[in-house]
Design an enzyme around this catalytic site. Structure first.
Site, PDB file in Angstrom:
ATOM      1  N   ARG A   4      -4.437 -11.999   7.259  1.00 59.13           N
ATOM      2  CA  ARG A   4      -4.135 -11.525   8.767  1.00 59.13           C
ATOM      3  C   ARG A   4      -5.437 -11.781   9.648  1.00 59.13           C
ATOM      4  O   ARG A   4      -6.356 -10.966   9.469  1.00 59.13           O
ATOM      5  CB  ARG A   4      -4.094 -10.225   8.661  1.00 59.13           C
ATOM      6  CG  ARG A   4      -2.456 -10.470   8.488  1.00 59.13           C
ATOM      7  CD  ARG A   4      -1.204 -11.096   8.566  1.00 59.13           C
ATOM      8  NE  ARG A   4       0.415 -10.652   8.423  1.00 59.13           N
ATOM      9  CZ  ARG A   4       0.304 -11.865   7.952  1.00 59.13           C
ATOM     10  NH1 ARG A   4      -0.502 -12.599   7.001  1.00 59.13           N
ATOM     11  NH2 ARG A   4       2.157 -11.558   6.807  1.00 59.13           N
ATOM     12  N   HIS A  18      -1.375 -20.843  10.326  1.00 54.83           N
ATOM     13  CA  HIS A  18      -0.771 -19.869   9.414  1.00 54.83           C
ATOM     14  C   HIS A  18       0.470 -21.210   7.671  1.00 54.83           C
ATOM     15  O   HIS A  18       1.573 -20.852   8.168  1.00 54.83           O
ATOM     16  CB  HIS A  18      -0.075 -18.832  10.232  1.00 54.83           C
ATOM     17  CG  HIS A  18       0.467 -17.629   9.548  1.00 54.83           C
ATOM     18  ND1 HIS A  18       0.539 -16.771   9.878  1.00 54.83           N
ATOM     19  CD2 HIS A  18       1.120 -17.747   7.754  1.00 54.83           C
ATOM     20  CE1 HIS A  18       0.646 -15.488   9.118  1.00 54.83           C
ATOM     21  NE2 HIS A  18       1.068 -16.180   7.551  1.00 54.83           N
TER      22      HIS A  18
END
Ligand SMILES: NC(=O)c1ccc[n+]([C@@H]2O[C@H](COP(=O)([O-])OP(=O)(O)OC[C@H]3O[C@@H](n4cnc5c(N)ncnc54)[C@H](OP(=O)(O)O)[C@@H]3O)[C@@H](O)[C@H]2O)c1
Length: 314
Positions: free
Chosen positions: A229, A277
């Site tokens: 993250r 991502h």
């Protein structure tokens, strides 16, 4: 007849209908409806929902909801919204996902290991220069996080000849991998790794973990890959560490704000490789099978699978 199952999430229309197809194929005996199609009686009866970053206002309309199965492995947004309530949250744990993450970490480790960013830049300036070769067994890859994903990544990197170290909150034993925990363990991992890979969940404890002080503890010229993250890294500190060559290159897949704002310094930084991502996308097929297995068990035994620890944050 079982109560209806609600599907809630921030999907596009196409994504929603793809998910419904996969989920209904995996659970042909269940009635699965998107939130918008539930009537007031059905909303009253829902006890189980399948969710992907659901809207809290919609969850509030399901007064008898007991548990929710996330379609994503990362659950920080659900915890932020529902961590104070009584909703039990099951996150996605999918060996398929771990396999994809292992493949991605191997791919981008090899990219750094074989100096591809440097050769790319040399091509742009028509520079013919062979960089020294360092063997895989002489490189240590340090993994921040030795969970479902980190463990699969460690095994894949070891199988490809790299030395591997890993860091976790609790002590771990993993064949072939030097396992560390605690602050002193983190310092040791940072100082001993040529490439550090972030595979940590976003929690209050991991936010800003790679700050200026910790980046200074890296082996000078080490590289970073962050696939966990974005909150792990203090962005300004990383930019300074790249500019001073303390960090040679960073491969970044996850960011504080996604999509990354167009004016962010990372976009044009020669030492940053930016990914949208994509390191380990959820596979609807296998994810739906996993949800189906968990639900079938719940229907038979009333047992809810292991849920996210709301205090720990993952
Ligand atoms: N980029 C992508 O496409 C993508 C895809 C899927 C997932 N992800 C991210 O990857 C994360 C990791 O997934 P996972 O399935 O491996 O999670 P996991 O099984 O829960 O493992 C998390 C690991 O992080 C460690 N950890 C957590 N907090 C820590 C702390 N404060 N200090 C040290 N270690 C800490 C845990 O330690 P213990 O083992 O001691 O508990 C564990 O080893 C997810 O949360 C998600 O955010 C990204």
């Amino acid at each position: 007849m079982n109560p209806v199952i609600a599907l809630l999430g921030d999907f596009s229309e196409t994504e929603r209908s793809q998910w419904l197809n996969h989920l209904r194929a995996a659970m042909p005996d269940e009635q699965i409806l998107p939130f918008a199609e539930l009537n007031p009686t059905q909303k009253e009866l829902v006890e189980f929902a399948i969710v992907a970053n659901p809207d809290p206002a919609q969850i509030a309309e399901l007064p008898n909801l007991v548990w929710a199965h996330s379609l994503w492995a990362g659950v920080e947004k659900i915890i932020a919204n529902f961590g104070q309530g009584s909703l039990q949250i099951v996150r996605l744990i999918d060996p398929n996902l771990a396999n994809l993450m292992a493949e991605a970490c191997l791919a981008w480790t090899l990219y750094l290991h074989r100096a591809m960013p440097t050769y790319r830049q040399q091509q742009q300036t028509q520079t013919w220069q062979q960089q020294p070769y360092i063997a895989a067994q002489d490189r240590t890859i340090g993994l921040l996080g030795l969970g479902k994903l980190g463990t699969a990544v460690a095994k894949r990197l070891l199988a490809n000849g790299f030395k591997v170290a890993g860091w976790s909150r609790t002590p771990k034993l993993l064949a072939g991998c030097d396992c560390y925990n605690g602050d002193a363990g983190l310092d040791q991992l940072l100082a001993g790794s040529d490439i550090v890979i972030g595979l940590l969940p976003a929690t209050p404890d991991t936010a800003g973990l790679l700050n200026r002080t910790r980046l200074a503890k890296l082996k000078p010229g080490a590289s970073l890959i962050n696939f966990g993250r974005g909150s792990l890294i203090e962005q300004d500190a990383l930019l300074d560490a790249l500019d001073s060559a303390q960090v040679e290159h960073a491969v970044l897949d996850v960011f504080d704000k996604e999509p990354l704002p167009k004016d962010h310094a990372y976009w044009h930084h020669a030492q940053v490789t930016l990914l949208p991502h994509i390191s380990a996308p959820t596979q609807p097929d296998s994810a739906s099978q996993i949800v189906a297995r968990h639900l079938a068990d719940f229907r038979q035994t009333g047992r809810i699978p292991a849920t996210v620890d709301l205090v720990r944050g993952y």
